[in-house]
Write an enzyme that holds these catalytic residues in place. Structure first.
Site, PDB file in Angstrom:
ATOM      1  N   ASP A 143       0.848  -1.198   0.000  1.00 51.22           N
ATOM      2  CA  ASP A 143       0.000   0.000   0.000  1.00 51.22           C
ATOM      3  C   ASP A 143       0.881   1.245   0.000  1.00 51.22           C
ATOM      4  O   ASP A 143       2.071   1.182   0.328  1.00 51.22           O
ATOM      5  CB  ASP A 143      -0.956   0.024   1.212  1.00 51.22           C
ATOM      6  CG  ASP A 143      -0.235   0.111   2.554  1.00 51.22           C
ATOM      7  OD1 ASP A 143       0.841  -0.503   2.706  1.00 51.22           O
ATOM      8  OD2 ASP A 143      -0.747   0.792   3.469  1.00 51.22           O
ATOM      9  N   ASP A 168       8.693   4.028  -1.084  1.00 50.06           N
ATOM     10  CA  ASP A 168       7.937   3.577   0.106  1.00 50.06           C
ATOM     11  C   ASP A 168       6.646   2.917  -0.330  1.00 50.06           C
ATOM     12  O   ASP A 168       5.641   3.574  -0.452  1.00 50.06           O
ATOM     13  CB  ASP A 168       7.692   4.783   1.010  1.00 50.06           C
ATOM     14  CG  ASP A 168       7.020   4.427   2.324  1.00 50.06           C
ATOM     15  OD1 ASP A 168       6.943   3.238   2.646  1.00 50.06           O
ATOM     16  OD2 ASP A 168       6.564   5.351   3.024  1.00 50.06           O
ATOM     17  N   GLU A 202       0.154  -0.982   5.866  1.00 51.07           N
ATOM     18  CA  GLU A 202       1.229  -0.397   6.686  1.00 51.07           C
ATOM     19  C   GLU A 202       0.992   1.081   6.916  1.00 51.07           C
ATOM     20  O   GLU A 202       1.197   1.595   8.020  1.00 51.07           O
ATOM     21  CB  GLU A 202       2.596  -0.616   6.020  1.00 51.07           C
ATOM     22  CG  GLU A 202       3.776  -0.415   6.969  1.00 51.07           C
ATOM     23  CD  GLU A 202       4.184   1.036   7.177  1.00 51.07           C
ATOM     24  OE1 GLU A 202       4.818   1.334   8.205  1.00 51.07           O
ATOM     25  OE2 GLU A 202       3.871   1.896   6.319  1.00 51.07           O
ATOM     26  N   GLU A 203       0.556   1.763   5.865  1.00 52.03           N
ATOM     27  CA  GLU A 203       0.412   3.218   5.966  1.00 52.03           C
ATOM     28  C   GLU A 203      -0.790   3.634   6.824  1.00 52.03           C
ATOM     29  O   GLU A 203      -0.979   4.816   7.095  1.00 52.03           O
ATOM     30  CB  GLU A 203       0.311   3.849   4.573  1.00 52.03           C
ATOM     31  CG  GLU A 203       1.543   3.613   3.681  1.00 52.03           C
ATOM     32  CD  GLU A 203       2.807   4.313   4.157  1.00 52.03           C
ATOM     33  OE1 GLU A 203       2.823   4.885   5.263  1.00 52.03           O
ATOM     34  OE2 GLU A 203       3.806   4.267   3.402  1.00 52.03           O
ATOM     35  N   ASP A 219      12.472  -0.924   4.060  1.00 51.75           N
ATOM     36  CA  ASP A 219      11.405   0.081   4.118  1.00 51.75           C
ATOM     37  C   ASP A 219      11.908   1.305   4.889  1.00 51.75           C
ATOM     38  O   ASP A 219      11.143   2.017   5.516  1.00 51.75           O
ATOM     39  CB  ASP A 219      10.164  -0.536   4.799  1.00 51.75           C
ATOM     40  CG  ASP A 219       8.923   0.336   4.652  1.00 51.75           C
ATOM     41  OD1 ASP A 219       8.879   1.150   3.710  1.00 51.75           O
ATOM     42  OD2 ASP A 219       8.001   0.205   5.480  1.00 51.75           O
ATOM     43  N   HIS A 227       6.066  10.084   1.178  1.00 49.41           N
ATOM     44  CA  HIS A 227       4.861  10.730   1.725  1.00 49.41           C
ATOM     45  C   HIS A 227       4.653  12.137   1.167  1.00 49.41           C
ATOM     46  O   HIS A 227       3.674  12.785   1.516  1.00 49.41           O
ATOM     47  CB  HIS A 227       4.869  10.806   3.270  1.00 49.41           C
ATOM     48  CG  HIS A 227       4.815   9.476   3.951  1.00 49.41           C
ATOM     49  ND1 HIS A 227       4.302   9.316   5.214  1.00 49.41           N
ATOM     50  CD2 HIS A 227       5.193   8.236   3.544  1.00 49.41           C
ATOM     51  CE1 HIS A 227       4.394   8.033   5.580  1.00 49.41           C
ATOM     52  NE2 HIS A 227       4.931   7.364   4.571  1.00 49.41           N
TER      53      HIS A 227
HETATM   54  N1  BES Z   1       8.650   3.224   5.487  1.00 54.99           N
HETATM   55  C1  BES Z   1       8.048   4.119   6.427  1.00 54.99           C
HETATM   56  C2  BES Z   1       8.835   4.247   7.713  1.00 54.99           C
HETATM   57  C3  BES Z   1      10.248   4.759   7.630  1.00 54.99           C
HETATM   58  C4  BES Z   1      10.693   5.515   6.543  1.00 54.99           C
HETATM   59  C5  BES Z   1      11.091   4.502   8.659  1.00 54.99           C
HETATM   60  C6  BES Z   1      11.987   5.980   6.501  1.00 54.99           C
HETATM   61  C7  BES Z   1      12.391   4.971   8.634  1.00 54.99           C
HETATM   62  C8  BES Z   1      12.837   5.712   7.538  1.00 54.99           C
HETATM   63  C9  BES Z   1       6.635   3.635   6.725  1.00 54.99           C
HETATM   64  O1  BES Z   1       5.946   3.307   5.549  1.00 54.99           O
HETATM   65  C10 BES Z   1       5.855   4.753   7.355  1.00 54.99           C
HETATM   66  O2  BES Z   1       5.591   5.711   6.689  1.00 54.99           O
HETATM   67  N2  BES Z   1       5.504   4.611   8.623  1.00 54.99           N
HETATM   68  C11 BES Z   1       4.656   5.552   9.266  1.00 54.99           C
HETATM   69  C12 BES Z   1       3.942   4.935  10.426  1.00 54.99           C
HETATM   70  C13 BES Z   1       2.630   4.302  10.063  1.00 54.99           C
HETATM   71  C14 BES Z   1       1.959   3.746  11.298  1.00 54.99           C
HETATM   72  C15 BES Z   1       1.710   5.229   9.332  1.00 54.99           C
HETATM   73  C16 BES Z   1       5.440   6.711   9.804  1.00 54.99           C
HETATM   74  O3  BES Z   1       6.624   6.556  10.179  1.00 54.99           O
HETATM   75  O4  BES Z   1       4.868   7.799   9.839  1.00 54.99           O
HETATM   76 MN    MN Z   2       7.057   2.159   4.295  1.00 53.99          MN
HETATM   77 MN    MN Z   3       5.224   5.205   4.613  1.00 51.85          MN
END
Ligand code: BES
Ligand code: MN
Ligand code: MN
Length: 464
Positions: A88, A125, A158-159, A185, A432
């Site tokens: 996603d 991502d 995940e998102e 990721d 993002h």
């Molecule tokens: N891949 C990211 C997390 C990430 C990116 C960690 C770059 C370290 C470096 C993941 O897809 C993400 O966006 N995670 C969200 C949390 C989720 C619960 C929505 C975040 O970190 O905001």
């Molecule tokens: Mn991610």
């Molecule tokens: Mn993300």
């Protein structure tokens, strides 16, 4: 794996075109308008795993979006690597800021990516990153060099907090049994300085609602005489940080693991330029918690940020009105030992307690998760280090990441295994954000590095 480099050079265009096809599918999990595309994406992932050589591939239904599971067992006595990723993506808005449409991938040259980067939502991502694993695995199967068993678990939420994956993991511990979890990721420092992410921050995400009068009011007739929810909300939010940018919620820092001076000195060795940082963001100064450096503020320290705020009239022109309600979405990034549910409670109690008379406050909890750390003496870390060092020609260094992948702490709790975060993205890849992209160099380097992880992990595992 002598012929790996040649294999990648020969197949470069195939690898790019296959990824481009996946990037055309707008698998936005947050917006139900894309539900059909998210499901189509799950199907495309299934097909790619079948083609790559899995013996078994399933679309596992959950209360939410399905999990694509694949496996290849060559010998049950050999170690098993579980690859996790997500199919996603984040919503693409604001669309007008994209230089090319988010779901029409194109390769463009950038300052950080002289060899070109694929521009599309999800390029880095996480479609570009999980797909490296599919191609690396395919290579090992095709050339009869697979040294261990492999499982794939690619999710579609995940998102939005990985709720269904938590549900799935709790119910499938035997199926998901593994010796190490491998995830791409996250990012690395630069294409010249590879790094391995050794930590992720936890997360608590809340939404607040401040209610004043029973209806929107004329700001001339009532202004100054009743509490304006937007004024009050702004004041309450401002009070959550003190003059040193410490968070003022009582108990917030109580369980924070503080790093020793030695550990901080070790961290400070990672290359970082404050000037380059400011330039990249076009800001005239950085801002944050007193007593900590910028890399520390974005890794080992907890933070609190408003992600969105609204209320009243925001349309064209003016409207003299006191809105009856004001809202904000707030995220807190947490560090090891802080418990996200406890922090959510601390926030809730504090936020309600600081509301003045004349308004009522409601706090709604969204998702969250615990922070995570990979110890650098783990054989998975050691294997990753050897792999990167070989393909980049310089030793990879450990870096604690600022982002969150809440499911990683749950993997540790439920499956009792550590996750190795072999990310190949760059912070400048705009995940993002509008114009997300992923370097062609990074994509191909990942495909080259992953098989070496397999090789070294099995070697180190056998020496144990
Ligand atoms: N891949 C990211 C997390 C990430 C990116 C960690 C770059 C370290 C470096 C993941 O897809 C993400 O966006 N995670 C969200 C949390 C989720 C619960 C929505 C975040 O970190 O905001
Ligand atoms: Mn991610
Ligand atoms: Mn993300």
């Amino acid at each position: 794996m002598e012929n790996l480099k040649n294999y990648i050079a020969e197949n470069k265009n195939v690898f790019l075109n296959e990824l481009i096809e996946l990037l055309k599918i707008p698998s936005v999990s947050a917006d139900s308008a894309y539900a059909h595309d998210v499901l189509a994406m799950a199907d495309a992932v299934k097909q790619s795993l079948e083609k790559a050589g899995c013996d078994l591939v399933e679309i596992c239904e959950t209360p939410g979006y399905p999990i694509v599971y694949g496996e290849k067992t060559i010998d049950p006595t050999l170690p098993t690597i579980l690859v996790y990723g997500h199919y996603d993506v984040q919503p693409a808005d604001p669309l007008e800021l994209w230089t090319s449409p988010p779901f029409e991938p194109v390769i463009k040259v950038t300052e950080k990516h002289p060899e070109g980067a694929i521009f599309a939502r999800g390029a880095c991502d996480d479609k570009g990153q999980f797909y490296m694993h599919v191609k690396a695995f395919e290579y090992l199967v095709k050339t009869n060099q697979l040294p261990c068993n492999v499982k794939f678990m690619i999710e579609g939420e995940e998102e939005i907090g990985s709720k269904s994956l938590g549900w799935f993991v709790e119910r499938n511990q035997e199926k998901l049994k593994n010796d190490v979890i491998l995830i791409s990721d996250t990012g690395m420092l630069s294409n010249q300085q590879p790094s391995i992410t050794t930590g992720l921050r936890g997360l608590s995400y809340v939404e607040v609602e401040v209610t004043g009068p029973n209806r929107d009011l004329h700001s001339g007739l009532y202004g100054g005489a009743v509490a304006n929810p937007i004024n009050i909300l702004a004041k309450m939010i401002a009070s959550l940080h003190d003059e040193n940018n410490h968070i003022t919620i009582p108990g917030f820092y109580d369980k924070v693991t503080e790093l020793s001076a030695e550990e901080r000195a070790e961290m400070a060795k990672a290359p970082f330029s404050i000037e380059a940082y400011k330039n990249a963001l076009q800001i005239n100064d950085v801002y944050g918690e007193a007593g900590y450096t910028t890399p520390e503020r974005t890794s080992i320290r907890p933070t609190l940020d408003v992600n969105g705020i609204w209320g009243g009239y925001t349309g064209e022109g003016t409207k003299t009105v006191i809105g009856a309600k004001a809202f904000a979405k707030i995220s807190m990034r947490l560090v090891p030992n802080q418990d996200w549910e406890e922090i959510t409670d601390l926030f809730t109690n504090h936020f309600i307690s600081i509301a003045p008379k004349g308004v009522t406050v409601k706090v709604t909890k969204h998702h969250g998760g615990q922070a995570y750390v990979t110890p650098i003496d783990h054989i998975g870390y050691q294997a990753a280090k050897k792999a990167y060092t070989e393909t980049f020609g310089v030793p990879a260094i450990p870096v604690r990441g600022g982002g969150s992948i809440p499911i990683v702490a749950l993997f540790e709790k439920e499956l009792k295994s550590k996750s190795i975060l072999m990310g190949f993205g760059l912070d400048s890849d705009a995940i993002h954000s509008p114009n997300e992209h992923y370097g062609v160099f990074n994509y191909l380097k990942g495909i080259e590095t992953i098989p070496l992880f397999y090789k070294y992990f099995v070697e180190l595992h056998n020496q144990k």
